[in-house]
Design a protein around this motif. Structure first.
Motif, PDB file in Angstrom:
ATOM      1  N   SER A   1     -46.899 -22.073 -21.517  1.00  0.00           N
ATOM      2  CA  SER A   1     -46.985 -21.154 -22.658  1.00  0.00           C
ATOM      3  C   SER A   1     -47.215 -19.722 -22.206  1.00  0.00           C
ATOM      4  N   ARG A   2     -47.697 -19.538 -20.994  1.00  0.00           N
ATOM      5  CA  ARG A   2     -47.973 -18.188 -20.495  1.00  0.00           C
ATOM      6  C   ARG A   2     -46.702 -17.444 -20.092  1.00  0.00           C
ATOM      7  N   VAL A   3     -45.604 -18.157 -19.948  1.00  0.00           N
ATOM      8  CA  VAL A   3     -44.385 -17.503 -19.465  1.00  0.00           C
ATOM      9  C   VAL A   3     -43.349 -17.310 -20.571  1.00  0.00           C
ATOM     10  N   THR A   4     -43.701 -17.606 -21.814  1.00  0.00           N
ATOM     11  CA  THR A   4     -42.722 -17.526 -22.899  1.00  0.00           C
ATOM     12  C   THR A   4     -42.322 -16.088 -23.217  1.00  0.00           C
ATOM     13  N   ALA A   5     -43.114 -15.105 -22.799  1.00  0.00           N
ATOM     14  CA  ALA A   5     -42.779 -13.711 -23.089  1.00  0.00           C
ATOM     15  C   ALA A   5     -41.668 -13.177 -22.196  1.00  0.00           C
ATOM     16  N   TYR A   6     -41.295 -13.922 -21.163  1.00  0.00           N
ATOM     17  CA  TYR A   6     -40.263 -13.459 -20.241  1.00  0.00           C
ATOM     18  C   TYR A   6     -38.881 -13.896 -20.720  1.00  0.00           C
ATOM     19  N   ASP A   7     -37.922 -12.986 -20.627  1.00  0.00           N
ATOM     20  CA  ASP A   7     -36.534 -13.339 -20.923  1.00  0.00           C
ATOM     21  C   ASP A   7     -35.928 -14.147 -19.780  1.00  0.00           C
TER      22      ASP A   7
ATOM     23  N   ASN B   1     -34.713 -20.269 -15.598  1.00  0.00           N
ATOM     24  CA  ASN B   1     -33.377 -20.179 -16.189  1.00  0.00           C
ATOM     25  C   ASN B   1     -32.437 -19.343 -15.325  1.00  0.00           C
ATOM     26  N   ARG B   2     -32.921 -18.978 -14.155  1.00  0.00           N
ATOM     27  CA  ARG B   2     -32.103 -18.236 -13.184  1.00  0.00           C
ATOM     28  C   ARG B   2     -32.441 -18.753 -11.784  1.00  0.00           C
ATOM     29  N   LEU B   3     -31.419 -19.142 -11.021  1.00  0.00           N
ATOM     30  CA  LEU B   3     -31.588 -19.592  -9.645  1.00  0.00           C
ATOM     31  C   LEU B   3     -30.729 -18.737  -8.734  1.00  0.00           C
ATOM     32  N   SER B   4     -31.325 -18.219  -7.681  1.00  0.00           N
ATOM     33  CA  SER B   4     -30.578 -17.471  -6.678  1.00  0.00           C
ATOM     34  C   SER B   4     -31.006 -17.969  -5.310  1.00  0.00           C
ATOM     35  N   GLY B   5     -30.019 -18.201  -4.445  1.00  0.00           N
ATOM     36  CA  GLY B   5     -30.351 -18.736  -3.136  1.00  0.00           C
ATOM     37  C   GLY B   5     -29.402 -18.278  -2.055  1.00  0.00           C
ATOM     38  N   ILE B   6     -29.889 -18.344  -0.840  1.00  0.00           N
ATOM     39  CA  ILE B   6     -29.102 -18.048   0.349  1.00  0.00           C
ATOM     40  C   ILE B   6     -29.356 -19.161   1.354  1.00  0.00           C
ATOM     41  N   SER B   7     -28.294 -19.649   1.981  1.00  0.00           N
ATOM     42  CA  SER B   7     -28.375 -20.657   3.039  1.00  0.00           C
ATOM     43  C   SER B   7     -29.042 -21.930   2.509  1.00  0.00           C
TER      44      SER B   7
ATOM     45  N   TYR C   1     -33.527  -8.884  -4.296  1.00  0.00           N
ATOM     46  CA  TYR C   1     -32.954  -7.602  -4.713  1.00  0.00           C
ATOM     47  C   TYR C   1     -31.873  -7.787  -5.773  1.00  0.00           C
ATOM     48  N   GLU C   2     -30.972  -8.738  -5.535  1.00  0.00           N
ATOM     49  CA  GLU C   2     -29.886  -8.902  -6.509  1.00  0.00           C
ATOM     50  C   GLU C   2     -30.389  -9.494  -7.818  1.00  0.00           C
ATOM     51  N   VAL C   3     -31.459 -10.284  -7.785  1.00  0.00           N
ATOM     52  CA  VAL C   3     -32.042 -10.787  -9.034  1.00  0.00           C
ATOM     53  C   VAL C   3     -32.527  -9.615  -9.880  1.00  0.00           C
ATOM     54  N   LEU C   4     -33.279  -8.704  -9.256  1.00  0.00           N
ATOM     55  CA  LEU C   4     -33.851  -7.587 -10.013  1.00  0.00           C
ATOM     56  C   LEU C   4     -32.793  -6.574 -10.412  1.00  0.00           C
ATOM     57  N   GLN C   5     -31.761  -6.402  -9.592  1.00  0.00           N
ATOM     58  CA  GLN C   5     -30.674  -5.503  -9.955  1.00  0.00           C
ATOM     59  C   GLN C   5     -29.904  -6.031 -11.167  1.00  0.00           C
ATOM     60  N   ASP C   6     -29.802  -7.361 -11.260  1.00  0.00           N
ATOM     61  CA  ASP C   6     -29.047  -7.974 -12.351  1.00  0.00           C
ATOM     62  C   ASP C   6     -29.782  -7.920 -13.684  1.00  0.00           C
ATOM     63  N   GLU C   7     -31.097  -7.797 -13.656  1.00  0.00           N
ATOM     64  CA  GLU C   7     -31.898  -7.936 -14.867  1.00  0.00           C
ATOM     65  C   GLU C   7     -32.687  -6.663 -15.185  1.00  0.00           C
ATOM     66  N   PRO C   8     -32.061  -5.470 -15.163  1.00  0.00           N
ATOM     67  CA  PRO C   8     -32.834  -4.234 -15.318  1.00  0.00           C
ATOM     68  C   PRO C   8     -33.447  -4.057 -16.693  1.00  0.00           C
ATOM     69  N   GLY C   9     -32.906  -4.684 -17.736  1.00  0.00           N
ATOM     70  CA  GLY C   9     -33.418  -4.482 -19.082  1.00  0.00           C
ATOM     71  C   GLY C   9     -34.138  -5.682 -19.660  1.00  0.00           C
ATOM     72  N   ARG C  10     -34.440  -6.676 -18.822  1.00  0.00           N
ATOM     73  CA  ARG C  10     -35.043  -7.913 -19.319  1.00  0.00           C
ATOM     74  C   ARG C  10     -36.426  -8.115 -18.701  1.00  0.00           C
ATOM     75  N   ASN C  11     -37.348  -8.597 -19.503  1.00  0.00           N
ATOM     76  CA  ASN C  11     -38.659  -8.960 -18.967  1.00  0.00           C
ATOM     77  C   ASN C  11     -38.470 -10.160 -18.036  1.00  0.00           C
ATOM     78  N   THR C  12     -38.876 -10.002 -16.786  1.00  0.00           N
ATOM     79  CA  THR C  12     -38.504 -10.970 -15.762  1.00  0.00           C
ATOM     80  C   THR C  12     -39.711 -11.428 -14.943  1.00  0.00           C
ATOM     81  N   LEU C  13     -39.810 -12.732 -14.776  1.00  0.00           N
ATOM     82  CA  LEU C  13     -40.775 -13.347 -13.871  1.00  0.00           C
ATOM     83  C   LEU C  13     -39.991 -13.956 -12.727  1.00  0.00           C
TER      84      LEU C  13
END
Length: 388
Positions: A12-18, A49-55, A230-242
């Motif tokens: 319930s603590r993370v519901t404020a994040y998009d 709701n977002r996964l980013s990975g390398i290798s 870096y690419e996660v944060l670049q992709d989500e500049p207008g969204r509340n993000t955890l």
């Protein structure tokens, strides 16, 4: 009698994040740590709701995204059990068959097992690698090992129709174009992802071969950048993000006093990919965007139609960003071969460390609270907090 109000659940603590993002760094066998981290998140009811990975982070992302939430931990166990088993047909490579006198060198011997026999479900040695001296091969055969077993493993454990449901989960993995040297994103919002995209992200040369995708060959994304933050944060500049950023290499370390330690320290520096540098850079950018937003409120309405105001409008943001950073710091298996020591014992140790670190991180439940407007970008780091 006063009864204390129940504490809110972690979920319930993370519901404020998009966006709730899981960003997974590369690190070979150390990637079992990320599986442990995910198990702890799953137990807490926190669903990215977002996964980013390398290798290896990309391979973990494939298994997570390609299964229903209730089966993801189970499938991660299947994946890691599969790729950490001894190659078939070589019983002498099984640690259970080694003399008791070699127990203290089990990690080193397990790494040699990988070098000599490969890993079932992952890769096996080529009979005649093209090492030069007139031996030539097609680009997809220029490696010491063949990764055909990995394709079979992914196709068995990953539902690619589910993985490509971009409305349910945004998945991005990265690789390097061998011909151009360009860092390339594979994104299920832009294209259909298959086993080959995840294999490409983990195709570290010269051990593993480049992967052919739409006429181009790709190698491991960690050659250029081993951290997807870096690419996660670049992709989500207008969204509340955890963001849960899970690193397998620590930039901090001891001075080396022999060549093996020097090789290990080189890997730590190279593959840590300056996560904290990117974090601080993005913090500065986010704070500047917030400042632009606040300054725009002071502009008279009569001036807001001007081009300069419209340009500023494109740069402003009120988004809030919270980065929870986990770094695998356990040096109990410190050696230059720890990223290719695919033993079952080593895997279970890495997994448990990730599980423990994420549980301890979540015990700081206030860390999940969104930042405020005055400090729109915050970071939390379990190990840094414990050193303080």
């Amino acid at each position: 009698m006063n009864v204390a109000a129940p504490l809110p659940s972690l979920a319930s603590r993370v519901t404020a994040y998009d966006t709730i993002a899981l960003a997974l760094q590369g690190g070979g066998a150390l990637g079992a740590y990320q599986a442990g981290v995910y198990e702890a998140l799953d137990a807490a009811g926190i669903v990215p709701n977002r996964l980013s990975g390398i290798s290896i982070g990309a391979l973990n992302a494939a298994v997570i995204a390609g299964n229903p939430p209730e089966r993801r931990v189970e499938r991660l166990h299947e994946f890691w059990d599969a790729i950490c088993s001894a190659a078939p047909g070589a019983p002498w490579l099984d640690p259970a068959t080694w003399p008791a006198a070699l127990v203290d060198r089990a990690g080193e011997l397990a790494a040699w097992r990988t070098v000599l026999g490969g890993q079932a479900g992952f890769f096996h040695p080529r009979l005649l690698p093209p090492v030069g001296f007139g031996l030539r091969a097609s680009p997809d055969q220029v490696s010491w090992y063949d990764t055909a077993p990995l394709r079979e493993t992914l196709e068995r454990l990953v539902d690619f129709d589910r993985l490509n449901d971009a409305h349910a989960l945004h998945v991005v993995v990265s690789a390097v174009n061998v011909r151009t040297g360009n860092f390339t994103r594979f994104d299920n919002h832009r294209q259909r992802l298959g086993a080959e995209h995840f294999m490409a992200s983990g195709a570290l040369p010269p051990g593993l071969p480049p992967i052919l995708i739409e006429g181009e060959y790709y190698w491991d994304g960690g050659l250029v950048s081993n951290t997807p933050l870096y690419e996660v944060l670049q992709d989500e500049p207008g969204r509340n993000t955890l963001v849960f950023q899970v690193d397998l290499w620590s930039a901090r370390g001891a001075l080396p006093h022999d060549l093996m330690a020097a090789a290990e320290r080189r890997k730590e520096i190279q593959y840590s990919s300056r996560t904290r540098f990117f974090t601080e850079s993005m913090r500065h950018t986010q704070e500047q965007r917030r400042l632009v937003h606040d300054l725009m409120a002071l502009v008279p309405k009569s001036e807001r139609g001007k081009a300069a105001y419209r340009r500023a409008e494109a740069q402003q943001s009120t988004a809030l960003t919270n980065v929870i950073h986990l770094i695998y710091t356990d040096k109990s298996s410190a050696a230059h071969f720890r990223d290719f020591e695919f033993s079952l014992d080593g895997m279970r140790r890495h997994w448990q460390a990730g599980l423990d670190d994420m549980r301890r991180t979540l015990s700081h439940s206030d860390w999940l609270t969104p930042p405020d407007a005055e400090h729109p970008f915050v970071t939390h780091d379990l190990h840094r907090a414990e050193r303080a």
